[in-house]
Design an enzyme around this catalytic site. Sequence first.
Site, PDB file in Angstrom:
ATOM      1  N   CYS A   1      49.481  11.724  13.157  1.00 20.62           N
ATOM      2  CA  CYS A   1      49.116  11.325  14.524  1.00 20.62           C
ATOM      3  C   CYS A   1      48.062  10.231  14.562  1.00 20.62           C
ATOM      4  CB  CYS A   1      48.620  12.545  15.310  1.00 20.62           C
ATOM      5  SG  CYS A   1      49.931  13.674  15.805  1.00 20.62           S
TER       6      CYS A   1
ATOM      7  N   LYS B   1      49.222  11.579  25.420  1.00 17.73           N
ATOM      8  CA  LYS B   1      49.176  12.037  24.033  1.00 17.73           C
ATOM      9  C   LYS B   1      48.694  10.940  23.097  1.00 17.73           C
ATOM     10  CE  LYS B   1      49.994  14.197  20.177  1.00 17.73           C
ATOM     11  NZ  LYS B   1      49.253  15.347  19.669  1.00 17.73           N
TER      12      LYS B   1
END
Length: 425
Positions: free
Chosen positions: A258, A204
């Site tokens: 993110c 991720k």
Amino acid sequence: MKKSLCVVGLGYIGLPTSVMFAINGHQVHGVDVNRKAVEMVNAKQLHIEENGLQERLEEAVDSGKFTASLEPTEADVFVIAVPSPIREDKTANLDYVKKATESIVPFVKEGNLVILESTVPPRTVEDVMLPVLEETGLTIGEELFVSHSPERVIPGKVFQELVDNDRIVGGINEKSSEMTKDLYLSFVKGNIHLTDATTAEMAKVIENTYRDVNIAFANELALISDQIGVNSWEAIKLANYHPRVNIHTPGPGVGGHCIAVDPWFLAEIQPDLSKIIQLSRNTNDHMPVYTAGEIESFLKEQHIQDPKVALFGLSFKANIDDQRESPSLKVILELVERGISFSSYDPHIKENVASNQTQSMDEALEGADIVVILTDHDEFKQLDPAHIQGKMRSRLVFDTKNALSLDQWKDAGFLTKRLGDSKNG
């Protein structure tokens, strides 16, 4: 088989995920420390903006499958979807993950599954969560199962991507992975890839770091193009016709929960081995400073005294209300540092999150000398320069997102500027 779930964190990921599980037949209890958010959810009101969320929230609550409170409850599955921000020194703040894990300990029982969805540095499950979960007295991997399944969605398309995107599941053992896969199969149509927890965490972070490095490359191309008489937007578009080239687009900086955060996770754990990652992050972090400098230079070139800047766009991405790590807010800080007067406007953000934020476009434009596009909302792409010009003192426009047809603005008497395009002007 339908499960009972307790989802800790009802933000941009936790709330849509809760609703998705609920409308697919699971009994879901959502938990958040924000009392107002909990009250709004139970009243079928949104505290975040996301396409399709309102009708799905109403369906979930009306069916009795979704409730919310300030405290966890017993459940078959616990899902943790809380923030994992960085501190001012660029180190990971895992306090939310740790506290969320601690909050479920009194409610966990034998046979339960705990899933971390938050994006975190590699080894967070092993080093942060498992020591806390051991306080349950259950044998980890035999009586209590744990996995990491990071969200992989983009704001504005969350429900589409929750269903269609491939999903990574990393368990602390095979049974943890299989239990997690079985749960997500209740709505995921994409492939589900099984691995271990630390590899899932790494994957991720890699995804978001790749995008950050790519954007930094695009921003460097924009900076170079500003100096040598090239339109970087056109050059990048042409380069991307090559079958093995996929360069992202430049802009005034990188925001969001993110891309602007996760690369620092790798830099923190291996600072000597992450030179490209750190350089890219610093390049993107510098773009708001560069943007503010370009605004100031444009105004000085026109000899405008005591200028006023109208900033359009406060969210980090088009057509959403999420302003986390938004470069627009950093541009504002730079303008304040330079003593330049400004107003700000964003049609998607109703609560004041920035200095001099207005609730109408006309109010932001009143007496302004320059319009600066910082977020490419659809509303801004449709702006009519003929309508705007009469509300401003001077006619300048600076497009940092390639959102406008600048020829149209020139025809309306505006002087134009585009970030990364020294051919325009």
